[in-house]
Scaffold this active site. Structure first.
Site: not given
Ligand code: KIV
Length: 263
Positions: A42-43, A81, A110, A112, A179
């Protein structure tokens, strides 16, 4: 790589390489590379859309990017994510979100943290969906963490992280991203788990590493965290190519005869 390889890699002591990817054309390049797996993080809200946190990454956005990446990298294991709060709702709503990402082309999701959504993780795993955990600096919680900073610095926080990691393993997660935590803490977590850990800013003792593609290619013009290694001076190379193109246009050197249709 498939889900079983994550365990095999850890057992053999082979490192896992993961890279973020948000779009079709970079996915095509990654598909031809030796990289083990892709994270549609989600980055992308920050890196591709210019937001100042990951919170604006909606499910629709994540699903659209997942579809594009899948089209470009059909041979890679893809993890997508779960966006902000999508896994903190009713089971029906969570499963609708999971379904959208899996149908879009993800092989795993994934999410959190763990506290408060243990039952949800169990339900997703029990539905045949591989789940990757994410502990340490969890960017979706930056408001309660007081910013984007190194986590697990005190003994109490280390105990909590270890408990959370073991809990994620117990709930059936196949791997955990760690992280921004001290490398000694990441080593301890990695040693105490049977599932692999994937580190970002967590030192070299993790079972694998993940980096944001634009960071490691040196094409992220914003802030670069200490843990990033630039494997390419992308910004310099791209800027120089753009300037060369600009000059060729202005000089009348582009296009030449071979780049034009005669007749
Ligand atoms: O969103 C993302 O890119 C991440 C990584 C930094 C692990 O969760």
């Amino acid at each position: 790589m498939n889900i079983n390889d994550f365990y095999k890699y850890k057992d053999n002591g082979s490192k896992i390489s993961m890279i973020t990817c948000y779009d079709y054309w970079t996915a095509q390049i990654i598909n031809k590379s030796d990289i083990d797996c892709i994270l549609i993080g989600d980055s992308l809200a920050m890196v591709s859309h210019g937001f100042d946190s990951t919170l604006p990454a909606t499910l629709e956005l994540m699903a659209q990017h997942t579809e594009a990446v899948k089209r470009g990298a059909p041979d890679k294991f893809i993890i997508a994510d779960m966006p902000f709060l999508t896994f903190r709702k009713s089971i029906d709503s969570v499963m609708d979100s999971v379904q959208k990402l899996m149908v879009a082309g993800a092989n795993a999701i994934k999410l959190e943290g763990v506290r408060g959504h243990e039952k949800i993780i169990e339900h997703i795993v029990g539905s045949g969906i591989p789940v990757m955990g994410h502990l340490g600096l969890t960017p979706q919680s930056f408001n309660s963490l007081g910013g984007f900073k190194v986590q697990s610095k005190t003994e109490k926080e280390v105990v909590k992280l270890l408990e959370d990691a073991k809990n994620l393993e117990k709930l059936g997660c196949f791997s955990i991203v760690l992280e921004c935590i001290p490398d000694s803490v990441a080593r301890k977590v990695t040693e105490e788990l049977t599932i692999p850990t994937i580190g970002i800013g967590a030192g070299k003792e993790c079972s694998g590493q993940v980096l944001v593609l634009q960071d490691m290619l040196g094409i992220n013009t914003g802030y670069t965290p200490k843990f990033v290694r630039k494997f390419l001076n992308g910004t310099e190379l791209i800027t120089s190519a753009l300037n060369e193109y600009n000059k060729s246009v202005k000089d009348g050197n582009f296009p030449d005869k071979g780049e034009s249709y005669g007749g």
